[in-house]
Design a protein around this motif. Structure first.
Motif, PDB file in Angstrom:
ATOM      1  N   LEU A 127     -54.331  18.840  19.466  1.00 18.28           N
ATOM      2  CA  LEU A 127     -55.717  18.543  19.094  1.00 18.28           C
ATOM      3  C   LEU A 127     -56.008  17.064  19.217  1.00 18.28           C
ATOM      4  CD1 LEU A 127     -58.295  19.849  18.079  1.00 18.28           C
ATOM      5  CD2 LEU A 127     -57.604  19.229  15.773  1.00 18.28           C
ATOM      6  N   SER A 128     -54.983  16.201  18.887  1.00 13.99           N
ATOM      7  CA  SER A 128     -55.233  14.771  18.932  1.00 13.99           C
ATOM      8  C   SER A 128     -55.473  14.287  20.349  1.00 13.99           C
ATOM      9  CB  SER A 128     -54.038  14.016  18.334  1.00 13.99           C
ATOM     10  OG  SER A 128     -52.873  14.242  19.118  1.00 13.99           O
ATOM     11  N   ARG A 129     -55.070  15.086  21.343  1.00 15.28           N
ATOM     12  CA  ARG A 129     -55.303  14.689  22.720  1.00 15.28           C
ATOM     13  C   ARG A 129     -56.737  14.936  23.151  1.00 15.28           C
ATOM     14  NH1 ARG A 129     -50.261  17.445  23.877  1.00 15.28           N
ATOM     15  NH2 ARG A 129     -51.431  19.089  24.928  1.00 15.28           N
ATOM     16  N   PHE A 130     -57.411  15.851  22.476  1.00 16.71           N
ATOM     17  CA  PHE A 130     -58.774  16.131  22.936  1.00 16.71           C
ATOM     18  C   PHE A 130     -59.822  16.087  21.846  1.00 16.71           C
ATOM     19  CE2 PHE A 130     -58.550  20.177  21.014  1.00 16.71           C
ATOM     20  CZ  PHE A 130     -57.369  20.769  21.376  1.00 16.71           C
ATOM     21  N   ALA A 131     -59.442  16.021  20.563  1.00 17.06           N
ATOM     22  CA  ALA A 131     -60.434  16.008  19.492  1.00 17.06           C
ATOM     23  C   ALA A 131     -61.072  14.639  19.392  1.00 17.06           C
ATOM     24  CB  ALA A 131     -59.781  16.367  18.163  1.00 17.06           C
ATOM     25  N   THR A 132     -62.348  14.586  18.998  1.00 12.40           N
ATOM     26  CA  THR A 132     -63.061  13.352  18.786  1.00 12.40           C
ATOM     27  C   THR A 132     -63.723  13.383  17.434  1.00 12.40           C
ATOM     28  OG1 THR A 132     -64.943  14.312  19.941  1.00 12.40           O
ATOM     29  CG2 THR A 132     -63.477  12.925  21.245  1.00 12.40           C
ATOM     30  N   MET A 170     -49.568  22.043  17.143  1.00 12.96           N
ATOM     31  CA  MET A 170     -50.825  21.984  16.389  1.00 12.96           C
ATOM     32  C   MET A 170     -50.518  22.228  14.921  1.00 12.96           C
ATOM     33  SD  MET A 170     -54.320  24.305  16.768  1.00 12.96           S
ATOM     34  CE  MET A 170     -54.652  23.783  18.443  1.00 12.96           C
ATOM     35  N   SER A 171     -51.126  21.439  14.051  1.00 11.44           N
ATOM     36  CA  SER A 171     -50.908  21.601  12.622  1.00 11.44           C
ATOM     37  C   SER A 171     -51.882  22.624  12.047  1.00 11.44           C
ATOM     38  CB  SER A 171     -51.087  20.258  11.902  1.00 11.44           C
ATOM     39  OG  SER A 171     -52.444  19.847  11.964  1.00 11.44           O
ATOM     40  N   LEU A 228     -57.408  24.819  11.572  1.00 18.96           N
ATOM     41  CA  LEU A 228     -58.574  25.100  10.729  1.00 18.96           C
ATOM     42  C   LEU A 228     -59.810  24.380  11.257  1.00 18.96           C
ATOM     43  CD1 LEU A 228     -59.693  26.432   8.173  1.00 18.96           C
ATOM     44  CD2 LEU A 228     -59.019  24.387   6.896  1.00 18.96           C
ATOM     45  N   GLN A 229     -59.621  23.156  11.730  1.00 19.87           N
ATOM     46  CA  GLN A 229     -60.746  22.402  12.289  1.00 19.87           C
ATOM     47  C   GLN A 229     -61.301  23.072  13.539  1.00 19.87           C
ATOM     48  OE1 GLN A 229     -59.798  18.380  13.343  1.00 19.87           O
ATOM     49  NE2 GLN A 229     -61.790  17.972  14.237  1.00 19.87           N
ATOM     50  N   LYS A 230     -60.412  23.538  14.429  1.00 23.34           N
ATOM     51  CA  LYS A 230     -60.865  24.218  15.635  1.00 23.34           C
ATOM     52  C   LYS A 230     -61.563  25.532  15.293  1.00 23.34           C
ATOM     53  CE  LYS A 230     -60.449  22.737  18.970  1.00 23.34           C
ATOM     54  NZ  LYS A 230     -61.360  21.728  19.606  1.00 23.34           N
ATOM     55  N   HIS A 231     -61.073  26.192  14.229  1.00 26.76           N
ATOM     56  CA  HIS A 231     -61.726  27.419  13.764  1.00 26.76           C
ATOM     57  C   HIS A 231     -63.148  27.095  13.303  1.00 26.76           C
ATOM     58  CE1 HIS A 231     -60.343  31.556  12.068  1.00 26.76           C
ATOM     59  NE2 HIS A 231     -61.444  31.649  12.771  1.00 26.76           N
ATOM     60  N   ALA A 236     -60.124  34.998  18.025  1.00 28.45           N
ATOM     61  CA  ALA A 236     -58.895  35.786  17.916  1.00 28.45           C
ATOM     62  C   ALA A 236     -57.668  34.935  18.215  1.00 28.45           C
ATOM     63  CB  ALA A 236     -58.968  36.980  18.868  1.00 28.45           C
ATOM     64  N   LEU A 237     -57.775  34.055  19.206  1.00 27.73           N
ATOM     65  CA  LEU A 237     -56.644  33.191  19.552  1.00 27.73           C
ATOM     66  C   LEU A 237     -56.342  32.196  18.442  1.00 27.73           C
ATOM     67  CD1 LEU A 237     -54.559  32.124  21.535  1.00 27.73           C
ATOM     68  CD2 LEU A 237     -56.358  30.705  22.573  1.00 27.73           C
ATOM     69  N   ILE A 238     -57.383  31.569  17.900  1.00 26.76           N
ATOM     70  CA  ILE A 238     -57.163  30.589  16.831  1.00 26.76           C
ATOM     71  C   ILE A 238     -56.614  31.269  15.584  1.00 26.76           C
ATOM     72  CG2 ILE A 238     -58.302  28.932  15.317  1.00 26.76           C
ATOM     73  CD1 ILE A 238     -57.904  27.946  18.141  1.00 26.76           C
ATOM     74  N   GLU A 239     -57.062  32.494  15.276  1.00 25.81           N
ATOM     75  CA  GLU A 239     -56.524  33.224  14.128  1.00 25.81           C
ATOM     76  C   GLU A 239     -55.046  33.542  14.332  1.00 25.81           C
ATOM     77  OE1 GLU A 239     -59.041  36.601  13.687  1.00 25.81           O
ATOM     78  OE2 GLU A 239     -60.533  35.539  12.459  1.00 25.81           O
TER      79      GLU A 239
END
Length: 367
Positions: free
Chosen positions: A46-51, A258-259, A264-267, A325-328
């Protein structure tokens, strides 16, 4: 809790605390290695693409995976006499309509007016005419603007002017790539009503019985809705690109970088996008504004079908369901790893307690 030890036993243990600590540390490291419990190192997925904000995360949208809908070129819109252009932009998540009205009055280039029974839209008329056809602009509170008979240069100036009244602005590249350009002209037969022809041209009626302002607003409303949907489609395509590495890691059986907090943030990003699409917009149903006017409702439905808004929203919801579904699945996997780590911590604590009890037993029988 640990078992109580005698003072003598505690003194015996405290005599060489470094050895006991080192032995416990070696045992803990060995256990973690055997069960793959080492903490994640290096940058996470996530740190590679999250802003910092969802709007910055879609500033470098790659649209190659989403088939581009055929759009009219701006040059084609102004080449035919009697044919005028209408352009729609989605510039931000929201516009401050009240401040924008004051800004337009202060600028003194456009006369801001209100649409009856519609408090989230401003209809602005140009005070200075360039030709016979009136120049008009519709500003939407949901972060969009639709310009009628506005040149490309004037359009750029309007977009620059809007920046001061935007909240959570989109990137200029995204705004331009997801814009819509249509053309319009007037019916030669004054008895014909306004409509959308088969070529995708807005045909406006000259009949006095029609309110051209409301007709233009109806066309503008659907155009802006299509542009806003395009912004969400681009955002979802970027999201899909971001989680593509995760699906590859799952397929190859690699460790997921991924932590639980990041998952949870991506969800949350997915549910925010789903909320915008299904609850905060008029994508799924016809606004109440058109229920009392069959002519305007008919125009709305014609343009709605022309931009394939229903089909696009359905496809988008299907994609969101897949991503959810993938994130879950990832969250469930990370939760299991977390529980396993907690169980091993409890086992280690029990082993430490056993060590203390053995020392206590030896001390008691040696003395």
């Amino acid at each position: 809790m640990f078992l109580n030890l005698s003072n003598k036993s505690i003194q015996t243990l405290m005599a060489k605390p470094n050895l006991i600590f080192q032995a416990f540390k070696n045992f803990s490291n060995k256990t973690s290695q055997n069960f793959n419990l080492k903490p994640t190192t290096g940058p996470s997925l996530l740190s590679r693409f999250a802003t910092n904000s969802p709007h910055e995360s879609i500033t470098s949208i790659q649209l190659k995976k989403r088939p581009a809908r055929k759009k009219k070129a701006f040059e084609d819109e102004v080449s035919t006499p009697g044919v005028f252009n209408v352009v729609a932009f989605a510039t931000s998540e929201e516009l401050n309509i009240e401040s924008l009205i004051s800004g337009l009055k202060k600028q003194d280039l456009y006369d801001p007016q209100c649409i009856p029974n519609e408090n989230d839209v401003i209809h602005a008329l140009a005070k200075y005419r360039v030709g016979k056809e009136q120049r008009e602009i519709f500003f939407f509170r949901d972060g969009g603007v639709v310009l009628w008979n506005i040149t490309d240069l004037e359009s750029s100036n309007v977009l620059s002017f809007l920046r001061s009244y935007e909240q959570d602005s989109y990137s200029e590249k995204l705004v331009q790539s997801e814009s819509e350009i249509m053309n319009y002209k007037y019916h030669l037969d004054e008895k014909k009503a306004s409509c959308l022809d088969k070529a995708g041209t807005f045909l406006l009626s000259n009949a006095e019985s029609e309110n051209l302002t409301l007709v233009k607003y109806t066309f503008s409303n659907v155009m802006f809705l299509s542009v806003k949907l395009g912004i969400w489609e681009a955002s979802l395509e970027k999201y899909i690109d971001q989680i593509e590495d995760v699906t590859e890691d799952l397929k190859r059986g690699k460790k997921i970088k991924m932590s639980r907090e990041q998952a949870l943030q991506k969800h949350g990003e997915l549910f925010a996008l789903r909320h915008y699409l299904n609850l905060s917009s008029d994508v799924l149903d016809t606004p109440d504004f058109y229920w009392e006017n069959e002519q305007l409702e008919s125009i709305y439905n014609q343009v709605y079908q022309y931009f394939s808004i229903s089909k696009r929203s359905k496809v988008m919801n299907e994609k969101i369901n897949h991503c959810v579904a993938l994130i879950e699945l990832i969250s469930h996997h990370l939760d299991e790893k977390h529980h396993t780590r907690l169980e091993w911590m409890i086992i280690i604590l029990i082993l430490v307690e056993v060590v203390f009890e053995i020392v206590h037993y030896i001390d008691r029988y040696m003395h």
